[in-house]
Design an enzyme around this catalytic site. Structure first.
Site, PDB file in Angstrom:
ATOM      1  N   ALA A  41       0.795  -1.227   0.000  1.00  0.00           N
ATOM      2  CA  ALA A  41       0.000   0.000   0.000  1.00  0.00           C
ATOM      3  C   ALA A  41       0.832   1.284   0.000  1.00  0.00           C
ATOM      4  CB  ALA A  41      -0.914   0.001   1.220  1.00  0.00           C
ATOM      5  N   ILE A 121      -4.276  -3.349  -5.621  1.00  0.00           N
ATOM      6  CA  ILE A 121      -5.297  -3.724  -6.605  1.00  0.00           C
ATOM      7  C   ILE A 121      -5.606  -2.563  -7.536  1.00  0.00           C
ATOM      8  CG2 ILE A 121      -6.358  -5.442  -5.082  1.00  0.00           C
ATOM      9  CD1 ILE A 121      -8.575  -3.355  -4.474  1.00  0.00           C
ATOM     10  N   HIS A 137      -3.680  -9.782  -4.960  1.00  0.00           N
ATOM     11  CA  HIS A 137      -5.060  -9.583  -4.511  1.00  0.00           C
ATOM     12  C   HIS A 137      -5.988  -9.122  -5.628  1.00  0.00           C
ATOM     13  CE1 HIS A 137      -3.251  -8.984  -0.228  1.00  0.00           C
ATOM     14  NE2 HIS A 137      -3.301 -10.247  -0.582  1.00  0.00           N
ATOM     15  N   CYS A 148     -18.353 -18.537 -15.304  1.00  0.00           N
ATOM     16  CA  CYS A 148     -17.441 -18.979 -16.378  1.00  0.00           C
ATOM     17  C   CYS A 148     -16.011 -18.471 -16.166  1.00  0.00           C
ATOM     18  CB  CYS A 148     -17.965 -18.554 -17.743  1.00  0.00           C
ATOM     19  SG  CYS A 148     -17.814 -16.791 -18.093  1.00  0.00           S
ATOM     20  N   CYS A 170     -22.785 -11.545 -16.332  1.00  0.00           N
ATOM     21  CA  CYS A 170     -22.009 -11.925 -17.512  1.00  0.00           C
ATOM     22  C   CYS A 170     -22.981 -12.374 -18.613  1.00  0.00           C
ATOM     23  CB  CYS A 170     -21.100 -13.084 -17.093  1.00  0.00           C
ATOM     24  SG  CYS A 170     -20.135 -13.838 -18.398  1.00  0.00           S
ATOM     25  N   CYS A 172     -23.042 -15.116 -19.898  1.00  0.00           N
ATOM     26  CA  CYS A 172     -23.419 -16.504 -19.605  1.00  0.00           C
ATOM     27  C   CYS A 172     -24.488 -16.585 -18.521  1.00  0.00           C
ATOM     28  CB  CYS A 172     -22.180 -17.315 -19.195  1.00  0.00           C
ATOM     29  SG  CYS A 172     -21.705 -17.123 -17.463  1.00  0.00           S
ATOM     30  N   SER A 210       5.469  -2.055   1.857  1.00  0.00           N
ATOM     31  CA  SER A 210       4.579  -3.069   2.418  1.00  0.00           C
ATOM     32  C   SER A 210       4.906  -3.275   3.889  1.00  0.00           C
ATOM     33  CB  SER A 210       4.746  -4.403   1.680  1.00  0.00           C
ATOM     34  OG  SER A 210       4.038  -5.430   2.367  1.00  0.00           O
ATOM     35  N   ASP A 252      10.572   7.054   2.698  1.00  0.00           N
ATOM     36  CA  ASP A 252       9.467   7.060   1.744  1.00  0.00           C
ATOM     37  C   ASP A 252       9.903   6.409   0.430  1.00  0.00           C
ATOM     38  OD1 ASP A 252       7.503   7.891  -0.220  1.00  0.00           O
ATOM     39  OD2 ASP A 252       6.823   9.327   1.283  1.00  0.00           O
TER      40      ASP A 252
HETATM   41 ZN    ZN Z   1     -19.739 -15.871 -17.384  1.00  0.00          ZN
END
Ligand code: ZN
Length: 265
Positions: A41, A121, A137, A148, A170, A172, A210, A252
């Protein structure tokens, strides 16, 4: 910003890097054949991604229980409604890669960094040009179909949610989930395995920004050291693996990483 790990609050202390430590770390990087970076982070806080766990952080405004995997499974529509609000709170501002992301991308471009494993992320490493990225993550810019497993861009999905499609689905028919590891959701072996392999094969592991306190990131430096790697830790505060570090720079990342890039030129 990584919502699972949170991040340490920036220290008001003097974060100037001792030139000796910096030059020694640069020399170690130069001497290593295979360099792997591990980021958390702290690498993204300078990009304006707010802290999740500190006072006034995201978890003061939002209840973490609302983003638990079990909540997603029980009530995906309600989950997504809050998720979009949180996304706006975290990424609503102008979020751009910072000097730390740029420095790591430069090292990779020059052939001085072989792989980058991140707990974040936010996709900012790729935004800066890093290509060999393992996202422990997941990535908030993507969604994944629970049926799917197809992964697609999150932006049009958030627009559909704004238009009232709850939960988003989705083609699907499966329900879409943010392609990030939620609280209570197991990490995918297909991401842990490459990260462990990188740690084992590294001659030098550069852990940056981290707290190294959340698995699996916490064990990667230990794995690297056990298999003979030099460990360099750059963080504002000490970490649980500080005792194992060959070079520890308590500063830093946006100062230290560009300085390392300059020394390695
Ligand atoms: Zn799907």
């Amino acid at each position: 910003m990584d919502e699972r790990t949170g991040s340490e609050a920036p220290s008001p202390d003097d974060t100037r890097v001792g030139p000796d430590g910096l030059e020694e770390a640069a020399a170690a990087l130069e001497a290593a054949d295979r360099v792997v970076a591990l980021t958390g982070a702290g690498v993204s806080t300078a990009s304006g991604i707010p802290d999740f766990r500190s006072e006034g952080g995201i978890w003061d405004e939002f209840d973490p229980a609302e983003f638990h995997y079990s909540r997603f499974q029980a009530d995906p529509a309600g989950f997504w409604e809050r998720r979009v609000q949180m996304h706006e709170a975290v990424y609503g501002g102008d979020v751009e890669p910072n000097a730390a992301h740029e420095a790591l991308a430069t090292l990779e471009r020059r052939g001085q960094l072989d792989a980058l494993v991140t707990q974040n992320i936010d996709g900012l490493h790729q935004g800066a040009g890093s290509e060999r990225v393992v996202e422990l993550h997941g990535n908030a810019d993507r969604v994944v179909c629970e049926r799917c497993r197809e992964r697609t861009d999150a932006v049009p999905v958030r627009e559909r949610i704004d238009d009232g499609e709850l939960p988003p689905r989705c083609d699907c028919g499966g329900v879409l989930k943010p392609d990030v590891v939620l609280f209570g959701e197991p990490l995918s072996p297909t991401t842990i395995q490459p990260a462990r392999t990188h740690a084992r094969e590294a001659d030098l592991l550069l852990a940056a920004g981290s707290s190294l306190s959340v698995e699996p990131a916490a064990s990667l430096p230990r794995t690297a050291v056990r298999t003979g790697a030099v460990l360099v830790v750059v963080n504002l505060e000490q970490t649980p693996v500080s005792a194992l570090a060959d070079h520890e720079l308590l500063a830093d990342v946006t100062d230290v990483l560009p300085a390392l890039v300059d020394l390695l030129e």
